[in-house]
Motif scaffolding. Structure first.
Motif, PDB file in Angstrom:
ATOM      1  N   LEU A  73       0.837  -1.210   0.000  1.00 44.48           N
ATOM      2  CA  LEU A  73       0.000   0.000   0.000  1.00 44.48           C
ATOM      3  C   LEU A  73       0.866   1.251   0.000  1.00 44.48           C
ATOM      4  N   VAL A  74       1.883   1.271   0.864  1.00 44.83           N
ATOM      5  CA  VAL A  74       2.765   2.429   0.959  1.00 44.83           C
ATOM      6  C   VAL A  74       3.592   2.584  -0.318  1.00 44.83           C
ATOM      7  N   MET A  75       4.083   1.471  -0.853  1.00 39.29           N
ATOM      8  CA  MET A  75       4.902   1.534  -2.063  1.00 39.29           C
ATOM      9  C   MET A  75       4.091   1.971  -3.274  1.00 39.29           C
ATOM     10  N   ILE A  76       2.828   1.602  -3.342  1.00 35.40           N
ATOM     11  CA  ILE A  76       1.963   2.035  -4.446  1.00 35.40           C
ATOM     12  C   ILE A  76       1.813   3.552  -4.434  1.00 35.40           C
ATOM     13  N   THR A  77       1.802   4.160  -3.239  1.00 34.24           N
ATOM     14  CA  THR A  77       1.708   5.622  -3.143  1.00 34.24           C
ATOM     15  C   THR A  77       3.061   6.304  -3.335  1.00 34.24           C
ATOM     16  N   GLY A  78       4.111   5.518  -3.579  1.00 35.73           N
ATOM     17  CA  GLY A  78       5.433   6.094  -3.818  1.00 35.73           C
ATOM     18  C   GLY A  78       6.296   6.219  -2.580  1.00 35.73           C
ATOM     19  N   GLY A  79       5.890   5.597  -1.467  1.00 34.99           N
ATOM     20  CA  GLY A  79       6.654   5.679  -0.223  1.00 34.99           C
ATOM     21  C   GLY A  79       7.276   4.344   0.137  1.00 34.99           C
ATOM     22  N   ILE A  80       7.738   4.255   1.369  1.00 38.71           N
ATOM     23  CA  ILE A  80       8.307   3.009   1.887  1.00 38.71           C
ATOM     24  C   ILE A  80       8.250   3.056   3.416  1.00 38.71           C
ATOM     25  N   ASP A  81       8.239   1.889   4.055  1.00 40.59           N
ATOM     26  CA  ASP A  81       8.187   1.827   5.517  1.00 40.59           C
ATOM     27  C   ASP A  81       9.055   0.663   5.990  1.00 40.59           C
ATOM     28  N   ILE A  82      10.221   0.979   6.516  1.00 44.57           N
ATOM     29  CA  ILE A  82      11.130  -0.084   6.968  1.00 44.57           C
ATOM     30  C   ILE A  82      11.039  -0.306   8.481  1.00 44.57           C
ATOM     31  N   SER A  83       9.990   0.227   9.108  1.00 48.61           N
ATOM     32  CA  SER A  83       9.819   0.020  10.550  1.00 48.61           C
ATOM     33  C   SER A  83       8.956  -1.193  10.873  1.00 48.61           C
ATOM     34  N   VAL A  84       8.374  -1.824   9.846  1.00 49.32           N
ATOM     35  CA  VAL A  84       7.351  -2.850  10.107  1.00 49.32           C
ATOM     36  C   VAL A  84       7.898  -4.059  10.867  1.00 49.32           C
ATOM     37  N   GLY A  85       9.137  -4.464  10.577  1.00 47.60           N
ATOM     38  CA  GLY A  85       9.722  -5.585  11.312  1.00 47.60           C
ATOM     39  C   GLY A  85       9.871  -5.279  12.788  1.00 47.60           C
ATOM     40  N   GLY A  86      10.292  -4.053  13.100  1.00 47.36           N
ATOM     41  CA  GLY A  86      10.406  -3.626  14.492  1.00 47.36           C
ATOM     42  C   GLY A  86       9.059  -3.591  15.185  1.00 47.36           C
ATOM     43  N   GLN A 134      11.065  12.711   4.465  1.00 47.13           N
ATOM     44  CA  GLN A 134      11.262  11.508   3.662  1.00 47.13           C
ATOM     45  C   GLN A 134      10.821  10.254   4.423  1.00 47.13           C
ATOM     46  N   PRO A 135       9.971   9.411   3.796  1.00 45.13           N
ATOM     47  CA  PRO A 135       9.472   8.214   4.494  1.00 45.13           C
ATOM     48  C   PRO A 135      10.571   7.250   4.929  1.00 45.13           C
ATOM     49  N   PHE A 136      11.659   7.183   4.164  1.00 48.33           N
ATOM     50  CA  PHE A 136      12.753   6.295   4.553  1.00 48.33           C
ATOM     51  C   PHE A 136      13.360   6.734   5.887  1.00 48.33           C
ATOM     52  N   ILE A 137      13.567   8.039   6.048  1.00 41.73           N
ATOM     53  CA  ILE A 137      14.164   8.564   7.287  1.00 41.73           C
ATOM     54  C   ILE A 137      13.218   8.366   8.468  1.00 41.73           C
ATOM     55  N   VAL A 138      11.941   8.672   8.248  1.00 40.20           N
ATOM     56  CA  VAL A 138      10.948   8.529   9.321  1.00 40.20           C
ATOM     57  C   VAL A 138      10.848   7.075   9.773  1.00 40.20           C
ATOM     58  N   MET A 275      12.784  -6.202   5.219  1.00 45.62           N
ATOM     59  CA  MET A 275      13.444  -6.424   3.930  1.00 45.62           C
ATOM     60  C   MET A 275      12.726  -7.507   3.128  1.00 45.62           C
ATOM     61  N   ASN A 276      12.278  -8.555   3.820  1.00 45.50           N
ATOM     62  CA  ASN A 276      11.511  -9.604   3.139  1.00 45.50           C
ATOM     63  C   ASN A 276      10.184  -9.073   2.612  1.00 45.50           C
ATOM     64  N   ALA A 277       9.572  -8.159   3.353  1.00 47.66           N
ATOM     65  CA  ALA A 277       8.307  -7.564   2.900  1.00 47.66           C
ATOM     66  C   ALA A 277       8.518  -6.733   1.641  1.00 47.66           C
ATOM     67  N   ILE A 278       9.598  -5.947   1.617  1.00 46.38           N
ATOM     68  CA  ILE A 278       9.913  -5.144   0.426  1.00 46.38           C
ATOM     69  C   ILE A 278      10.213  -6.054  -0.758  1.00 46.38           C
ATOM     70  N   ALA A 279      11.033  -7.097  -0.513  1.00 46.14           N
ATOM     71  CA  ALA A 279      11.384  -8.040  -1.579  1.00 46.14           C
ATOM     72  C   ALA A 279      10.139  -8.736  -2.129  1.00 46.14           C
ATOM     73  N   SER A 280       9.237  -9.149  -1.236  1.00 50.24           N
ATOM     74  CA  SER A 280       8.008  -9.825  -1.661  1.00 50.24           C
ATOM     75  C   SER A 280       7.129  -8.906  -2.496  1.00 50.24           C
ATOM     76  N   SER A 281       7.049  -7.649  -2.105  1.00 46.48           N
ATOM     77  CA  SER A 281       6.251  -6.679  -2.855  1.00 46.48           C
ATOM     78  C   SER A 281       6.818  -6.466  -4.250  1.00 46.48           C
ATOM     79  N   ILE A 282       8.142  -6.362  -4.340  1.00 44.56           N
ATOM     80  CA  ILE A 282       8.781  -6.160  -5.643  1.00 44.56           C
ATOM     81  C   ILE A 282       8.592  -7.389  -6.525  1.00 44.56           C
ATOM     82  N   ILE A 283       8.825  -8.578  -5.964  1.00 47.05           N
ATOM     83  CA  ILE A 283       8.624  -9.819  -6.715  1.00 47.05           C
ATOM     84  C   ILE A 283       7.163  -9.937  -7.155  1.00 47.05           C
TER      85      ILE A 283
END
Length: 349
Positions: A73-86, A134-138, A275-283
Motif C-alpha cells: 500500500l505504501v509503495m503504491i503511493t510512492g513511499g516506503i516503511d522499513i519500521s514494520v519488522g520492528g 522523507q518516508p525512509f528517514i521517518v 526487507m523480506n516484505a519489500i522483496a516480496s512486494s517487488i517480486i
C-alpha cells in the motif's frame, strides 16, 4: 481493390486493449510461481506433492503476507516503511509480557497489538504526509525506536504459558480431502492455523479496496503522479497519511499473528522482516517508483520467496548464504523486469 475497414489508432486496431503495467507484472509473478512450484513438485519429490507442505508455507509466512500487503500500500503511493519488522517484534514482546507476567486476557492483548500499530501509523503518517519528511528517514527512526523499545520491555526470550493463549495458538482448522498417508500407513488430515485465515482475509479485503474503491484509486493516482492527482481533486496528503496508518496497523495485526505462530517473546523476533516484505512486494509486481502494484501479486511474491528458500534447502544447500544469494538473484531479475516495463511505458507515452 478491397479497402480495409479497420480503424487504426496509433498503429493499432481500435478496440484492442493493451495489458496494463499492474496486470503485466502480476501475470509474470503468477507464471514464475507456478513454474517454480511445479518444478519443485516434479524434480524434488514427494514433499512438494503433499498439500500440507503448501499449507506449512502459508502458516510460517502468514505474518509476512500481512506485513507485505501493508508495505505494498505504501509503495503504491510512492513511499516506503522499513519500521514494520520492528513493530512486529514490539507487538510480539508486549503481548507476551502482558499475557505471561501480568495475567492478562487475549482480548486486551489483541487491543494492545492494534494500538501499537495504530500509534505508529498515526505518528509516521503525520511526519511523512503533513511535514513532508522523507518516508525512509521517518521509518528508519521508527525501526530503531521499535527495536530499542522491544529490548526495554523485556531483554530475554521466553515462552508464553498463558492457557487461553496456548489453546488459541494450538487451534488447527482441518482442510477436508487434502490429507495424506504417512509412512505408517495412517491417513493424516491437512490443516491450517488461525493466522492463515487472517492473512487470507487481509489479502481479499485489500484487493477489494485497491480494485473497487475510491481510496484504492487514490493510492494509484498519488503514486503515479502527485501533481496530476492534485489536479484531479485528490487529497494527496490525506491519502499518503492513510497509507502509512494502514501499513503500520497491518504490522500490528501481523505482530499478533507472528506471536501466535512462535508463542514467545524475544528482542530478535522478526529480524529482517521489513526487507523480506519489500522483496516480496517487488517480486509481486509493486514498483518502487509507485503507481503500480497488486495485492494478489504481493501474496504470490511471499509464496515465491518462501518456495525458493524451501527449494534451496531441499537440494542440500543448507548454509544461510545460499538462501540469501538465491533471493538476491530473484530480486534482481524482477527489478530488471520492472525496468523493462518502465521503459515500455515511457516509449508508449
Amino acid at each position: 481493390m478491397a479497402l480495409s475497414t479497420k480503424k487504426k489508432t496509433g498503429g493499432k486496431p481500435q478496440g484492442r486493449k493493451s495489458l496494463s503495467d499492474t496486470n503485466l507484472l502480476l501475470l509474470i509473478t503468477v507464471v514464475v510461481f507456478v513454474l517454480m512450484y511445479a518444478g519443485a513438485m516434479i524434480f524434488l519429490g514427494e514433499g512438494f506433492l503433499k498439500a500440507q507442505n503448501f499449507f506449512n508455507i502459508l502458516m510460517s509466512q502468514s505474518a509476512l503476507i500481512i506485513t507485505a500487503c501493508g508495505m505494498s500500500l505504501v509503495m503504491i503511493t510512492g513511499g516506503i516503511d522499513i519500521s514494520v519488522g520492528g513493530v512486529v517484534a514490539l507487538v510480539s514482546m508486549c503481548s507476551a509480557v502482558y499475557l505471561d507476567f501480568k495475567g492478562g486476557n487475549l482480548f486486551v492483548s489483541i487491543l494492545i497489538a492494534l494500538g501499537i500499530g495504530l500509534a505508529y501509523g498515526v505518528v509516521q503518517g503525520f511526519l511523512v504526509a503533513y511535514l513532508d519528511i522523507q518516508p525512509f528517514i521517518v521509518s528508519l527512526a521508527g525501526m530503531f525506536f521499535a527495536r530499542g523499545a522491544t529490548t526495554i520491555v523485556h531483554s530475554n526470550p521466553f515462552n508464553v504459558e498463558n492457557e487461553a493463549f496456548v489453546a488459541l495458538k494450538d487451534t488447527r482448522i482441518v482442510v477436508p480431502g487434502l490429507g495424506s498417508v504417512n509412512r505408517l500407513g495412517k491417513y493424516v488430515d491437512a490443516y491450517i492455523n488461525i493466522g492463515v485465515i487472517i492473512a487470507i482475509l487481509v489479502v481479499v479485503l485489500l484487493f477489494v479496496v485497491l480494485r473497487w474503491t475510491k481510496l484504492g484509486r487514490a493510492f494509484y493516482a498519488v503514486g503515479g503522479n502527485r501533481q496530476s492527482a492534485l489536479m484531479l481533486g485528490i487529497n494527496v496528503k490525506r491519502t499518503r497519511f492513510v497509507a502509512h496508518v494502514l501499513c503500520s496497523l497491518l504490522a500490528g495485526v501481523a505482530g499478533y499473528v507472528y506471536f501466535l505462530y512462535v508463542g514467545s517473546g524475544s528482542p530478535s523476533h522478526a529480524s529482517g522482516m521489513e526487507m523480506n516484505a519489500i522483496a516480496s512486494s517487488i517480486i509481486g509486481g509493486t514498483m518502487l517508483t509507485g503507481g503500480v502494484g497488486n495485492i494478489i501479486g504481493t501474496f504470490l511474491g511471499v509464496l515465491s520467496l518462501s518456495t525458493i528458500q524451501n527449494i534451496v534447502s531441499s537440494i542440500g544447500l543448507d548454509d544461510a548464504w545460499w538462501t540469501g544469494i538465491t533471493v538476491a538473484a530473484m530480486l534482481c531479475v524482477f527489478l530488471v523486469i520492472q525496468s523493462i516495463v518502465m521503459a515500455r511505458k515511457k516509449k508508449a507515452a
